[in-house]
Motif scaffolding. Structure first.
Motif, PDB file in Angstrom:
ATOM      1  N   CYS A 235      20.032 -11.884  26.583  1.00 45.73           N
ATOM      2  CA  CYS A 235      19.690 -12.230  25.179  1.00 45.73           C
ATOM      3  C   CYS A 235      18.575 -13.302  25.137  1.00 45.73           C
ATOM      4  O   CYS A 235      18.415 -14.220  26.055  1.00 45.73           O
ATOM      5  CB  CYS A 235      20.863 -13.083  24.547  1.00 45.73           C
ATOM      6  SG  CYS A 235      20.599 -13.821  22.900  1.00 45.73           S
ATOM      7  N   ARG A 237      17.659 -15.592  23.207  1.00 45.10           N
ATOM      8  CA  ARG A 237      18.024 -16.760  22.525  1.00 45.10           C
ATOM      9  C   ARG A 237      18.881 -17.546  23.461  1.00 45.10           C
ATOM     10  O   ARG A 237      18.582 -18.942  23.866  1.00 45.10           O
ATOM     11  CB  ARG A 237      18.698 -16.639  21.178  1.00 45.10           C
ATOM     12  CG  ARG A 237      18.971 -18.015  20.567  1.00 45.10           C
ATOM     13  CD  ARG A 237      19.483 -17.874  19.007  1.00 45.10           C
ATOM     14  NE  ARG A 237      18.639 -16.933  18.164  1.00 45.10           N
ATOM     15  CZ  ARG A 237      18.821 -16.383  17.472  1.00 45.10           C
ATOM     16  NH1 ARG A 237      20.238 -16.012  17.024  1.00 45.10           N
ATOM     17  NH2 ARG A 237      18.189 -15.872  16.435  1.00 45.10           N
ATOM     18  N   CYS A 238      19.949 -17.080  23.996  1.00 46.17           N
ATOM     19  CA  CYS A 238      20.872 -17.952  24.848  1.00 46.17           C
ATOM     20  C   CYS A 238      20.856 -17.345  26.399  1.00 46.17           C
ATOM     21  O   CYS A 238      21.711 -18.241  26.963  1.00 46.17           O
ATOM     22  CB  CYS A 238      22.427 -17.785  24.254  1.00 46.17           C
ATOM     23  SG  CYS A 238      23.275 -16.216  24.478  1.00 46.17           S
ATOM     24  N   CYS A 255      24.185  -9.568  20.704  1.00 46.20           N
ATOM     25  CA  CYS A 255      24.470 -10.530  21.697  1.00 46.20           C
ATOM     26  C   CYS A 255      25.963 -11.199  21.191  1.00 46.20           C
ATOM     27  O   CYS A 255      25.808 -11.646  20.030  1.00 46.20           O
ATOM     28  CB  CYS A 255      23.393 -11.835  21.800  1.00 46.20           C
ATOM     29  SG  CYS A 255      24.092 -13.306  22.615  1.00 46.20           S
ATOM     30  N   CYS A 258      25.724 -14.943  20.245  1.00 47.61           N
ATOM     31  CA  CYS A 258      24.774 -15.506  19.035  1.00 47.61           C
ATOM     32  C   CYS A 258      24.919 -14.642  17.731  1.00 47.61           C
ATOM     33  O   CYS A 258      24.662 -15.155  16.651  1.00 47.61           O
ATOM     34  CB  CYS A 258      23.098 -15.111  19.281  1.00 47.61           C
ATOM     35  SG  CYS A 258      22.760 -15.940  20.722  1.00 47.61           S
TER      36      CYS A 258
HETATM   37 ZN    ZN Z   1      22.664 -14.686  22.583  1.00 44.23          ZN
END
Ligand code: ZN
Length: 261
Positions: A235, A237-238, A255, A258
């Motif tokens: 992912c 983002r995370c 994800c 998220c």
């Molecule tokens: Zn994520």
């Protein structure tokens, strides 16, 4: 699969290349892609006409001819266009080849034969007949909220329904849901107003960014999911592992961390 950002890129490509050129002749190799018109009739209508303007609605591309009629293209799963000079550069699986009087050619290529080529008089009527929803580039928050009302289906399926909003398919529905932080299987009827608003904002942002990136995942921001579609990707983002799920026969990437909303 060509979705709005791809087809918008094709539109701008025609605008920059084949527009205002006069058609000399047309070779059509895939008569089964023609809708509502025969091969010889289409060839006759195109010959000696100029391509004068373009319009797009959802995944359909319209090219206006100098006699006011419109060529219609749909690109199916893998269709594309190519403008070039030498016949030796004709791409494999070319279904229609337009030769212009300047010696250049425009090829329509749909290797999996799932596209469509037609000739129509009226683009607005075509959009109505196909029952296409507002174009994803023009849809307003009000239209978006209205079309969500009373619906009950997976939000991904809803986003991909061309009668709701025209232009979004498998790849960009995943991208939009990722940015909105919403699980692709969430039911549209369970989404609260702020989530619908977030979804709309994500749609605007994603479509705008993808069009600017010419629908090329390599040109998209590193915060985007599209360049990471595939097995065992992280992912953006995370950093957790992305997951996949089949919805309506299509593979959705998301994800799990998220997109829990
Ligand atoms: Zn994520």
């Amino acid at each position: 699969m060509p979705e709005l950002p791809d087809v918008e890129t094709y539109k701008r490509y025609i605008d920059a290349t084949a527009l205002h050129k006069t058609v000399k002749k047309v070779a059509i190799d895939a008569s089964d892609l023609l809708e509502g018109i025969s091969k010889t009739s289409l060839q006759r209508h195109l010959r000696d006409r100029q391509l004068v303007s373009t319009r797009r609605h959802g995944k359909y591309l319209f090219v206006q001819l100098s006699d006011e009629r419109w060529l219609v293209f749909h690109f199916g799963m893998t269709g594309r266009l190519k403008y070039f000079r030498d016949l030796d550069d004709t791409p494999p699986y070319t279904d229609m080849l337009i030769e212009f009087d300047n010696g250049f050619h425009l090829a329509y290529i749909a290797p999996r034969k799932l596209g469509m080529i037609g000739l129509i008089n009226d683009t607005d009527r075509f959009v109505r007949q196909r029952q296409l929803g507002p174009d994803a580039m023009d849809v307003t928050l009000q239209q978006f909220e209205e079309s969500a009302r009373g619906r009950r289906s997976a939000v991904k399926t809803w986003l991909m329904n061309q009668r709701v909003i025209a232009g979004i398919g498998n790849v960009y529905s995943d991208e939009i849901l990722f940015h909105a932080g919403i699980h692709p299987k969430a039911n549209i009827k369970d989404l609260q107003e702020p989530q619908i608003k977030r979804l709309f904002e994500a749609l605007r942002e994603v479509i705008h960014t993808a069009v600017n990136a010419q629908a090329d995942p390599k040109k998209m921001p590193s915060t985007y999911l599209t360049p990471r579609r595939g097995n065992a990707k992280q992912c953006p983002r995370c950093g957790g592992l992305l997951d996949q799920v089949t919805i309506g026969g299509r593979t959705a990437y998301f994800c799990p961390k998220c997109q829990s909303g």
